[in-house]
Design a protein around this motif. Structure first.
Motif, short mmCIF file in Angstrom:
data_model
loop_
_atom_site.label_atom_id
_atom_site.label_comp_id
_atom_site.label_asym_id
_atom_site.label_seq_id
_atom_site.Cartn_x
_atom_site.Cartn_y
_atom_site.Cartn_z
N PHE A 72 0.82 -1.21 0.00
CA PHE A 72 0.00 0.00 0.00
C PHE A 72 0.86 1.26 0.00
N ALA A 73 2.02 1.21 0.65
CA ALA A 73 2.91 2.38 0.62
C ALA A 73 3.46 2.63 -0.78
N ILE A 74 3.68 1.56 -1.54
CA ILE A 74 4.15 1.72 -2.92
C ILE A 74 3.01 2.22 -3.82
N VAL A 75 1.82 1.66 -3.64
CA VAL A 75 0.68 2.04 -4.47
C VAL A 75 0.26 3.48 -4.23
N VAL A 76 0.40 3.96 -3.00
CA VAL A 76 -0.02 5.34 -2.71
C VAL A 76 0.85 6.35 -3.46
N GLU A 77 2.04 5.96 -3.89
CA GLU A 77 2.89 6.86 -4.66
C GLU A 77 2.31 7.07 -6.06
N LYS A 78 1.71 6.04 -6.62
CA LYS A 78 1.15 6.15 -7.96
C LYS A 78 -0.20 6.87 -7.97
N SER A 79 -1.04 6.52 -7.03
CA SER A 79 -2.39 7.09 -6.98
C SER A 79 -2.64 7.56 -5.56
N SER A 81 -4.96 8.99 -3.80
CA SER A 81 -6.31 9.38 -3.43
C SER A 81 -6.43 9.43 -1.92
N SER A 82 -7.43 10.13 -1.46
CA SER A 82 -7.62 10.30 -0.02
C SER A 82 -7.92 8.96 0.66
N SER A 83 -8.73 8.13 0.03
CA SER A 83 -9.06 6.84 0.64
C SER A 83 -7.85 5.91 0.66
N LEU A 84 -7.04 5.93 -0.39
CA LEU A 84 -5.84 5.10 -0.41
C LEU A 84 -4.84 5.55 0.65
N MET A 85 -4.73 6.85 0.85
CA MET A 85 -3.85 7.36 1.91
C MET A 85 -4.36 6.93 3.29
N CYS A 86 -5.68 6.91 3.44
CA CYS A 86 -6.28 6.48 4.70
C CYS A 86 -5.99 5.00 4.95
N TYR A 87 -6.17 4.14 3.92
CA TYR A 87 -5.88 2.71 4.05
C TYR A 87 -4.41 2.48 4.35
N THR A 88 -3.54 3.23 3.68
CA THR A 88 -2.10 3.09 3.92
C THR A 88 -1.76 3.45 5.36
N THR A 89 -2.37 4.49 5.86
CA THR A 89 -2.13 4.88 7.25
C THR A 89 -2.59 3.80 8.21
N TYR A 90 -3.80 3.29 8.00
CA TYR A 90 -4.32 2.24 8.90
C TYR A 90 -3.48 0.97 8.84
N LEU A 91 -3.10 0.56 7.64
CA LEU A 91 -2.29 -0.65 7.52
C LEU A 91 -0.92 -0.48 8.17
N ASN A 92 -0.32 0.68 8.03
CA ASN A 92 1.00 0.89 8.63
C ASN A 92 0.91 1.04 10.14
N ILE A 93 -0.19 1.59 10.65
CA ILE A 93 -0.37 1.62 12.10
C ILE A 93 -0.53 0.20 12.63
#
Length: 159
Positions: A72-79, A81-93
């Motif tokens: 998800f950290a790699i995918v958030v660089e390409k796209s 979006s606000s929801s993807l950033m939210c998912y990346t934050t939750y997964l990394n927490i």
């Protein structure tokens, strides 16, 4: 100038995502080595040291969390979006919390090994070495997950 800053942050996040995936592979590989070592020592010595972290399966289930948070950290660089950033934050927490649980288990295991009054034989020494390597990679995951969460939140809130 503010326009270039989020792009730089996203590229760095991609690198940390790759670090998380490589850490997951190393943690899983250490778990496989543990299993192989235990099976060999049971056949050779009849009795062996069974590590606490391997008993609870930490190298196996934690590697899945580390992998998904890295993806998800790699995918958030390409796209971004606000929801993807939210998912990346939750997964990394979640990944950070899993690594924290792992560090507690590793600390407990190393303390138990140190307090043991048995004369250390080769399986115990090899096991302690694998546990120490597992600790190093878990600390690396703690750091990577923390940095990714910090940078995603910073990019998301424009700070």
């Amino acid at each position: 100038m503010p326009r270039n800053r989020p792009q730089l942050i996203r590229k760095e996040i991609r690198v940390f995502g790759a670090v998380q995936i490589m850490t997951a592979l190393m943690v899983h590989t250490l778990g496989v080595l543990w299993s192989y070592l235990i099976s060999l020592h049971i056949m050779a010595f009849g009795k062996t040291y069974v590590p606490f972290t391997s008993t609870i399966g930490y190298p196996y289930w934690s590697s899945w969390f580390f992998t998904f948070s890295g993806i998800f950290a790699i995918v958030v660089e390409k796209s971004s979006s606000s929801s993807l950033m939210c998912y990346t934050t939750y997964l990394n927490i979640t990944s950070f919390c899993v690594a924290l649980v792992g560090m507690i288990a590793i600390t407990f295991e190393l303390a138990a090994q140190r307090a043991s009054r048995h004369v250390p034989i080769w399986p115990h020494t090899a096991g302690k070495l694998l546990t120490e390597y597992l600790g190093i990679f878990t600390i690396l995951e703690l750091f990577a997950a923390f940095v990714v969460v910090h940078w995603v939140r910073k990019a998301r809130h424009g700070g």
